[in-house]
Scaffold this active site. Sequence first.
Site, mmCIF file in Angstrom:
data_model
loop_
_atom_site.group_PDB
_atom_site.id
_atom_site.type_symbol
_atom_site.label_atom_id
_atom_site.label_comp_id
_atom_site.label_asym_id
_atom_site.label_seq_id
_atom_site.Cartn_x
_atom_site.Cartn_y
_atom_site.Cartn_z
ATOM 1 C CG LEU C 229 -1.937 1.107 1.328
ATOM 2 C CD1 LEU C 229 -2.974 0.955 0.231
ATOM 3 C CD2 LEU C 229 -2.616 1.100 2.696
ATOM 4 C CG ASP C 230 -0.523 4.578 0.389
ATOM 5 O OD1 ASP C 230 -1.221 4.622 -0.641
ATOM 6 O OD2 ASP C 230 -0.994 4.729 1.526
ATOM 7 C CD GLU C 231 6.097 1.702 0.975
ATOM 8 O OE1 GLU C 231 7.167 1.890 0.360
ATOM 9 O OE2 GLU C 231 5.846 2.224 2.076
#
Lengths: 286, 286, 286, 286
Positions: C229-231
């Site tokens: 997530l969000d990486e």
Amino acid sequence: MSLKRHFTLTLSCPDQIGIVAAVSDFLAKHHGWITESSNHADEENQRFFMRQEILADSFQLDLCGFCDAFAPIARRFGMDWRVADSAQKKRVVILVSKLEHCLYDLLARWKAGELEVEIPCVISNHDTFRDLVEWHGITFHHVPVTPDNKAGAYARVAHLFDEARADVMVLARYMQVLSPDMCRDYAGRIINIHHSFLPAFSGGKPYHQAYQRGVKLIGATCHYVTEELDEGPIIDQDVIRIDHSDSIPDLVRYGRDIEKTVLARGLRYHLEDRVLTHGNRTVVFR
Amino acid sequence: MSLKRHFTLTLSCPDQIGIVAAVSDFLAKHHGWITESSNHADEENQRFFMRQEILADSFQLDLCGFCDAFAPIARRFGMDWRVADSAQKKRVVILVSKLEHCLYDLLARWKAGELEVEIPCVISNHDTFRDLVEWHGITFHHVPVTPDNKAGAYARVAHLFDEARADVMVLARYMQVLSPDMCRDYAGRIINIHHSFLPAFSGGKPYHQAYQRGVKLIGATCHYVTEELDEGPIIDQDVIRIDHSDSIPDLVRYGRDIEKTVLARGLRYHLEDRVLTHGNRTVVFR
Amino acid sequence: MSLKRHFTLTLSCPDQIGIVAAVSDFLAKHHGWITESSNHADEENQRFFMRQEILADSFQLDLCGFCDAFAPIARRFGMDWRVADSAQKKRVVILVSKLEHCLYDLLARWKAGELEVEIPCVISNHDTFRDLVEWHGITFHHVPVTPDNKAGAYARVAHLFDEARADVMVLARYMQVLSPDMCRDYAGRIINIHHSFLPAFSGGKPYHQAYQRGVKLIGATCHYVTEELDEGPIIDQDVIRIDHSDSIPDLVRYGRDIEKTVLARGLRYHLEDRVLTHGNRTVVFR
Amino acid sequence: MSLKRHFTLTLSCPDQIGIVAAVSDFLAKHHGWITESSNHADEENQRFFMRQEILADSFQLDLCGFCDAFAPIARRFGMDWRVADSAQKKRVVILVSKLEHCLYDLLARWKAGELEVEIPCVISNHDTFRDLVEWHGITFHHVPVTPDNKAGAYARVAHLFDEARADVMVLARYMQVLSPDMCRDYAGRIINIHHSFLPAFSGGKPYHQAYQRGVKLIGATCHYVTEELDEGPIIDQDVIRIDHSDSIPDLVRYGRDIEKTVLARGLRYHLEDRVLTHGNRTVVFR
């Protein structure tokens, strides 16, 4: 820009098919390892611009050999071109008047090794910053400019510049208008920082003009000097937000930070052969 | 701005000692709970500007009572002043021509509840965006403007604006120059978005002008309309970085994003009574 | 990007001498007129990246011919490569939840002709924006997501995406975390807008996090979705200045403007084949 | 900030009705001419913050008289407060390690009269910048820090700071982590510049971290030092755009310009008593 020794080839010419192929074929043939490559096709003017950075150690020829071997290609395409060798440090002469922030900033960058140039001398129409300059181990020339001696003063500046075999003259808040002759003789080699977002507020006292007009951003512009005041090709610009609570002295103070940054950035682009001009516009290969 | 119902008092007057004391004493006496308070002393013009947001529920008087009670103080200090009640939504009339990005953006903000206003109607010199406007449940008026009918057309616009009991007229890329009369009659109530960083590139085709001059940033300006074209008091401005690789259509495209944002922001400041003008300059209490 | 029909060649491969020469020689041989050309040598990873825009009319082969003729060169240098034809509009599926600003903004750009794509459908886990989408003449699919039906819901989304023969899925503030499988299956084809300046404030409620930490700028990040997530690889980011007077609702409001702009810009880069990824980093040829 | 001598009153207290009235009434009674006035009501924490600049010549009491007369009001509202007299220059001690750009920048601003403070001394764990500092007529202390002598070294730093009767300690790229004791003893008086956009990339080598994550903007943060590394209240931040072509040395170079500007700005806010802290957040009255 690569930290290793490199050649930088810059060129522009009328656009046509085969330019990139010819240049890259030439570089590959001589085993040139390209570390940075930029080009731009100006559709409106049908002109092509290119900049290539090649590792000097990878290339089979030296600088002279490069030039000799490249000349036929340049002729074929009608190129304006030059090759620079990063081993030859550029020589920068700085002109200043009575505001030192840009001078100080350039000296600090130079001392910290950020600006890898020779600074043969600093020239000023005032004696104010002699100590600062000399403490840095740089020669300081005081060349006063009065309404009567302008011609003589500029001749002296030009002489000092030539004698220093300098590549570029930086007007670091030099508050004198150079003569048209000088602008012409050193076209593309004199860089000025103007303390407004040009073309807004050209001429004198731009921060006062900005205050009167009530703008919400102020700026600075780094440009080549031409005969027409504040009309030369723009290299870089930037702005900073202000508001109603900011007085003229506040604008002056904010503006200094922008002036320093924009001048340092524009000068760097010039020194790294990233700026190509065409008419009054620049191509800046960042 | 507080989300609860509040009164907003704005004023300006010649600067002197005791203004803040008088106003805050007045507010405290009536138990006004201040949620936001801004003031500015313009040293150059010796003028004082103030904006106070007071929770309506905390204040012991209603809007009329507020005005009656405050009038003596205003008289004493020679104030230009007004009080707004957040319960009375401002009424915004939008004018547009053939470019919809600003209109679309305002409608989207309105529909999403970000822009809490009434939009009694949209007026255009073209019929192009009727569907878009009507889908939003807003009345659309097509008022053509031709070289021959200008006076009549503007009279019609003024009539529609008055009839709608509107507070502010937004020129959302309305490509017509309003008549001097109209500019005067609705001074401080017409907001325009100009697609350049004024005072640079006023007048027509600013992106073309910017391209020709070779600037490295382009911008937009939100300002009140006055009789002199593009010379009115500036509410907000912003810029975006461009480079040599950007064509005129690229500038137009980048510019649209700046225009939308700057217009929405400037309009918001106006609607929240954050903008006070003095001569050709604005105080914007962000 | 040229407005005329063009082919866009993008490639990356291990860096070595002769790549540019081979590609540009190939293009010149087939009379390809280059309108835009970018390349980047990643010294750290010894990898080379290139993007070429060629006028389709100037090139002697069609798209298939291009691919066949280029394949041997690609093999020789071990290239990851593709060629796009601007005549084939990319197909974009938009996913949205209950905040419409990004959706509205994309629809407005599409309607105004700024975003030249096909939008076969919009998918949402709520029925809220059906009217808005359908008014634009676009199919709307309501695919509810509950804790129990996640697998089924995502299968349905994937099916709709495949059925639409879409090129890219845009999460326009879609407030659901896609399954790892989906992230893997559509790697490099799902673009998300996260409402913070990543890696700061990843995960939920970034504006609340930003407020608590007391930062002076807030931002948004457009990135490819990966399993973590969000990486995923970042395509674009931007920020806006805030101060102590801004409440969380203010941050949310300012943030929306950044989110819209950054998403539109990142999506555009992707659609114009300007983004090449390597590991978790992107090369974006602006 | 007014250039004339002035008193600056800053305070914070639990919010209630009548604070502004009480303070402004007090100022008016003593004929205080207010040149700048800011206040902020923090709704979430129900706390009120205020800053008033008053012309010293207009006020009927001297600094002591001011304090004595104001004390009852402060007590009534439970205020944290202080009054500063612009005639008493603040005393700034600078700490530096082996990177001089921030030190140089502060010295240049001081020498040019932009930063109106006393600099009793510069302290460094290296002897590198002795000449630079001493040329400016400032005392230089070399206080080496080794793994074994940390306690002694910090005791020496604290002693020098106290002896210099300094108001604020500036860590101008001082690459040592101060002891928790020191952070506590000088809470709110030690300002650090961190070379990232906090909370992203706290700790060591932030430019390397930024490069690895592939962000598109890098930044710097000026904050008060607390026991938790890089977690103190943020005074100011800024960012600059980068792209894939920028190597780590490029990030370091761009970053230096942001670090200098943000540190100078943050320090200025502090020196002009514009920064009030509450928990881990700051109110900065620009």
